[in-house]
Design an enzyme around this catalytic site. Structure first.
Site, PDB file in Angstrom:
ATOM      1  N   HIS A 226      70.412 -36.532 -44.520  1.00  0.00           N
ATOM      2  CA  HIS A 226      69.973 -35.239 -43.990  1.00  0.00           C
ATOM      3  C   HIS A 226      69.295 -35.385 -42.641  1.00  0.00           C
ATOM      4  O   HIS A 226      69.038 -36.487 -42.155  1.00  0.00           O
ATOM      5  CB  HIS A 226      69.041 -34.542 -44.993  1.00  0.00           C
ATOM      6  N   CYS A 242      65.823 -41.086 -49.295  1.00  0.00           N
ATOM      7  CA  CYS A 242      66.985 -40.500 -48.624  1.00  0.00           C
ATOM      8  C   CYS A 242      67.205 -41.171 -47.271  1.00  0.00           C
ATOM      9  O   CYS A 242      66.389 -41.964 -46.799  1.00  0.00           O
ATOM     10  CB  CYS A 242      66.780 -39.002 -48.430  1.00  0.00           C
TER      11      CYS A 242
END
Length: 443
Positions: A226, A242
């Site tokens: 992301h 992440c």
């Protein structure tokens, strides 16, 4: 008003600043607050006298048998530059540019100083299909066929911390979401609650959303590729597991990645490959707890190459490259000096403006401010202001110099509410106790 802590010209201020650097996860650069003794670089910085206006930083064609892509660049810094600003403009991570330039102050480098742009990469030892992420180099490689040729697009990434590491293995892109909502995991909510920073159950799209504008959800639950509202964290162990990309990079990856794209995450701090018949070693600092095993693997690979009788390796050079871990491909065969590198670094013209560089605000007598610190050392004040300016979402900061010393001011803000919220963030994010200053008050 915030609790007042007198930092006025305190001898302990440099120590507090070093602690602050550790808090924001930027230890590599903070250790370089005092310039380290110059060590010889494993590459020749001679370039042509006319700088190039551009250098390729993301997209490369990969011919059959190629293992090295890109080219080193060199740029001359200007006053007010920071290494995170240069890194972002040239699609590099903070750790990568800092490792390639030992001794250069990450936050307050000298104007006129030459900085190497480590834009030459050895490809990871993994199938060249879909997305490959190398945690050790903190870099993502995206392979695609283009008119019967293989093209790789590469971006720096921020990865998980020691407490919440990014998982390795094979995955795939399960879904994609533009302007995602962040549903706060219970463990992260608890961490923030303990710091006195309670989070809502979900964070809608916008500047406060840590997922940024685009997200690719992997089939491994809770793990994403992301964007971010903290660009200065790219190239650091700073996420909750992440993979973070610069906002401009994640948009390109998002548009270029179909569903079901395979994703392979590896950890390879030592990479070997050849280009134009020259064998290279690229070494990075291993992720914690993996160094001995990874070093054993690469030494076994190199010894196997030498045993075949095809190459005679320079083991002293190999040891130096491994120890220095500057993330630059270096020739390692006997009789190959630095001059036998395929191409010399390219001198790159300094852009008129570094992309994403925070704007230093002008002082406004009608605005609210937060006094973050006072010190007699101008460099320390500039460093702290730069650190604050690179928080996410942005917190504007400037240095006000007077005869008795230098003040780091956060602002301007149009209301007391905004100023007090900035003071709260300084305390939670950076452990700084600030003093809220009303408009027209003497600073």
């Amino acid at each position: 008003m915030c609790r007042t802590v007198d930092l006025s010209f305190s001898a302990s201020f440099p120590l507090r600043l070093m602690a602050l650097c550790m808090v924001i996860g930027s230890l590599t650069g903070c250790v370089a607050m005092q310039r380290a003794p110059d060590a010889p670089l494993p590459y020749n910085l001679e370039q042509s006298s006319v700088p190039a206006r551009e250098i390729e930083k993301n997209r490369f064609r990969v011919a059959r048998g190629d293992e090295v892509i890109g080219r080193l660049g060199v740029i001359k810094l200007e006053k007010g530059d920071t290494l995170p600003d240069v890194a972002r403009h040239f699609s590099l991570g903070v750790t990568a540019i800092s490792a390639a330039n030992p001794g250069v102050d990450i936050w307050v480098p000298k104007a006129g100083e030459q900085v190497v742009l480590p834009l030459r990469f050895l490809l990871p030892d993994a199938p060249r299909k879909g997305i490959v992420v190398n945690l050790a180099t903190m870099r993502l490689f995206h392979y695609k066929e283009d008119k019967n040729a293989l093209v790789v697009t590469t971006y720096p990434v921020g990865i998980g911390t020691k407490e919440r590491p990014t998982p390795m293995g094979q995955m795939f892109v399960q879904r994609k979401v533009s302007r995602p909502t962040w549903y706060v995991p219970a463990s992260i909510a608890e961490d923030h609650r303990k710091k006195g920073d309670p989070l809502p159950a979900k964070v809608p799209p916008g500047p406060l959303n840590p997922l940024g504008e685009c997200a690719l959800y992997l089939n491994k639950p809770s793990y994403l590729i992301h964007g971010t509202n903290k660009p200065a964290s790219i190239g650091l162990n700073a996420s909750n597991g992440c993979l973070r990309l610069y906002p401009e990079n994640v948009k390109m990856l998002y548009d270029d990645t179909p569903l079901k794209t395979p994703v392979v995450i590896v950890n390879q701090p030592y990479l070997v490959g050849q280009d134009n018949g020259v064998l290279y070693l690229e070494a990075h600092k291993p992720q914690e707890g993996t160094g001995a095993l990874e070093l054993e693997k690469i030494y076994a690979k190199l010894k196997a190459m030498e045993k075949k009788g095809v190459r005679s390796l320079d083991w002293k050079k190999i040891s130096e490259v491994q120890a220095e871990a500057r993330g630059i491909p270096v020739p390692i065969e006997m009789g190959q000096g630095d001059g036998k590198e395929a191409e010399k670094p390219v001198a790159v013209e300094h852009p008129a403006k570094l992309y994403g560089k925070p704007e230093v605000p002008e002082l406004r007598p009608d605005a609210w401010y937060v006094l973050a610190a006072k010190t007699k050392d101008e460099t320390e004040a500039l460093r702290l202001a730069a650190i604050i300016n690179h928080q996410g979402p942005p917190i504007p900061a400037l240095v006000l110099s007077k005869s008795e010393g230098h003040r780091v001011l956060v602002g301007p803000f149009d209301s007391s509410i905004a100023a007090k919220e900035a003071a709260r963030r300084l305390k939670i994010d950076l452990e700084i106790d600030g003093i809220v200053i009303e408009p027209d008050k003497k600073i």
